[in-house]
Design a protein around this motif. Structure first.
Motif, PDB file in Angstrom:
ATOM      1  N   VAL A 128      -2.631  13.352  -8.079  1.00 42.75           N
ATOM      2  CA  VAL A 128      -2.100  13.325  -6.627  1.00 42.75           C
ATOM      3  C   VAL A 128      -3.179  12.490  -5.853  1.00 42.75           C
ATOM      4  CG1 VAL A 128      -1.516  14.611  -4.534  1.00 42.75           C
ATOM      5  CG2 VAL A 128      -1.191  15.595  -6.727  1.00 42.75           C
ATOM      6  N   LEU A 129      -2.726  11.265  -5.314  1.00 44.34           N
ATOM      7  CA  LEU A 129      -3.355  10.486  -4.548  1.00 44.34           C
ATOM      8  C   LEU A 129      -3.267  10.698  -3.262  1.00 44.34           C
ATOM      9  CD1 LEU A 129      -2.725   7.301  -6.578  1.00 44.34           C
ATOM     10  CD2 LEU A 129      -4.454   8.791  -6.994  1.00 44.34           C
ATOM     11  N   ASP A 130      -4.396  10.414  -2.308  1.00 48.78           N
ATOM     12  CA  ASP A 130      -4.398  10.785  -0.937  1.00 48.78           C
ATOM     13  C   ASP A 130      -3.978   9.419  -0.095  1.00 48.78           C
ATOM     14  OD1 ASP A 130      -6.534   9.348  -1.318  1.00 48.78           O
ATOM     15  OD2 ASP A 130      -7.672  10.530  -0.205  1.00 48.78           O
ATOM     16  N   SER A 131      -3.165   8.700  -0.639  1.00 51.14           N
ATOM     17  CA  SER A 131      -2.328   7.538  -0.015  1.00 51.14           C
ATOM     18  C   SER A 131      -0.918   7.229  -0.774  1.00 51.14           C
ATOM     19  CB  SER A 131      -3.344   6.330  -0.244  1.00 51.14           C
ATOM     20  OG  SER A 131      -3.617   6.085  -1.538  1.00 51.14           O
ATOM     21  N   ALA A 132      -0.106   6.878   0.156  1.00 53.14           N
ATOM     22  CA  ALA A 132       1.333   6.145  -0.468  1.00 53.14           C
ATOM     23  C   ALA A 132       0.949   4.951  -0.792  1.00 53.14           C
ATOM     24  CB  ALA A 132       2.231   6.448   0.643  1.00 53.14           C
ATOM     25  N   VAL A 133       1.142   4.874  -2.354  1.00 50.40           N
ATOM     26  CA  VAL A 133       0.898   3.337  -3.055  1.00 50.40           C
ATOM     27  C   VAL A 133       2.313   3.016  -3.565  1.00 50.40           C
ATOM     28  CG1 VAL A 133      -0.155   2.208  -4.639  1.00 50.40           C
ATOM     29  CG2 VAL A 133      -1.428   4.130  -3.562  1.00 50.40           C
ATOM     30  N   THR A 134       2.906   2.052  -3.064  1.00 50.40           N
ATOM     31  CA  THR A 134       4.262   1.639  -3.463  1.00 50.40           C
ATOM     32  C   THR A 134       4.024   0.527  -4.307  1.00 50.40           C
ATOM     33  OG1 THR A 134       4.470   0.105  -1.591  1.00 50.40           O
ATOM     34  CG2 THR A 134       5.644   2.477  -1.378  1.00 50.40           C
ATOM     35  N   ASP A 135       3.098  -0.314  -4.354  1.00 43.20           N
ATOM     36  CA  ASP A 135       3.042  -1.609  -5.393  1.00 43.20           C
ATOM     37  C   ASP A 135       2.574  -1.213  -6.731  1.00 43.20           C
ATOM     38  OD1 ASP A 135       2.898  -4.527  -5.999  1.00 43.20           O
ATOM     39  OD2 ASP A 135       0.667  -4.069  -5.718  1.00 43.20           O
ATOM     40  N   PRO A 136       3.088  -1.362  -7.691  1.00 46.55           N
ATOM     41  CA  PRO A 136       2.704  -0.961  -9.044  1.00 46.55           C
ATOM     42  C   PRO A 136       1.236  -1.845  -9.452  1.00 46.55           C
ATOM     43  CG  PRO A 136       5.139  -1.657  -9.042  1.00 46.55           C
ATOM     44  CD  PRO A 136       4.477  -1.963  -7.813  1.00 46.55           C
ATOM     45  N   LEU A 137       1.037  -2.906  -9.051  1.00 43.37           N
ATOM     46  CA  LEU A 137      -0.302  -3.483  -9.496  1.00 43.37           C
ATOM     47  C   LEU A 137      -1.452  -2.743  -8.519  1.00 43.37           C
ATOM     48  CD1 LEU A 137      -1.770  -5.588 -10.949  1.00 43.37           C
ATOM     49  CD2 LEU A 137      -1.248  -7.229  -9.267  1.00 43.37           C
ATOM     50  N   THR A 138      -1.220  -2.546  -7.494  1.00 44.57           N
ATOM     51  CA  THR A 138      -1.967  -2.009  -6.744  1.00 44.57           C
ATOM     52  C   THR A 138      -2.541  -0.424  -7.144  1.00 44.57           C
ATOM     53  OG1 THR A 138      -1.399  -3.063  -4.560  1.00 44.57           O
ATOM     54  CG2 THR A 138      -2.757  -1.146  -4.143  1.00 44.57           C
TER      55      THR A 138
END
Length: 188
Positions: A128-138
């Motif tokens: 569970v990451l504390d950020s919303a990451v939408t880019d697969p590479l990032t």
């Protein structure tokens, strides 16, 4: 053959499964399934009722059992190994060496396939990451930084843009010669 089955399931449960995974509740399940299948298959093999009927009933029971609680894939493999050993136990037809050889094959495959040294640098985590990451590479770069490992696959299970969290299943491996750290209570 019944005694051989009891020896084989004891090796499976007490020699392989429990020392490697330490889950006491499944020890009882594996022993119970094996002895139950052994008893029913043994009684059906000498009765007029077809063995197919008995094996079909245990197939239904095993599906119900496997759906009633979440099991990891290696636990399912041990479950079916205990089931197969119980089915093989009462068999007496054919060659005398066949049943012991098949039991030995099951134990050997489980020993090797679940050996701690096999693919020990590979792991799987749900993070569970504390950020919303939408880019697969990032996401991959961020996960590699967190884990200190090469990410082979990252699957977003839940993305919450309101609360800024990302739940991701990640499959990764550590560099050659470095094994995955073992953390108590963490499934990989």
């Amino acid at each position: 053959m019944f005694a051989l089955d009891l020896v084989a399931v004891s090796v499976l449960v007490f020699g392989l499964y429990f020392p490697r995974h330490r889950r006491r509740d499944l020890v009882v399940a594996y022993l119970g399934v094996n002895v139950g299948v052994l008893a029913v298959a043994g009684s059906l093999s000498s009765s007029t009722v077809g063995a197919g009927l008995g094996l079909g009933l245990f197939g239904v029971l095993s599906i119900i059992r496997l759906r009633s609680t979440e099991l990891d894939q290696h636990e399912v493999a041990y479950y079916f190994s205990a089931l197969a050993l119980g089915i093989l136990g009462p068999l007496s037809g054919g060659e005398q060496w066949l049943v012991p050889a098949l039991m030995g094959l099951i134990l050997t495959v489980m020993y090797l396939g679940d050996h701690p040294r096999l693919f020990r640098s590979y792991g799987r985590q749900v993070l569970v990451l504390d950020s919303a990451v939408t880019d697969p590479l990032t996401l991959t770069v961020q996960l590699e930084g967190i884990l200190g490992a090469r990410v082979h696959k990252a699957t977003i299970e839940r993305l919450d843009l309101v609360n800024e969290t990302t739940v991701v299943e990640v499959r990764y491996s550590y560099a050659q010669g470095r094994k995955a750290p073992t953390l108590a209570g963490v499934n990989r």
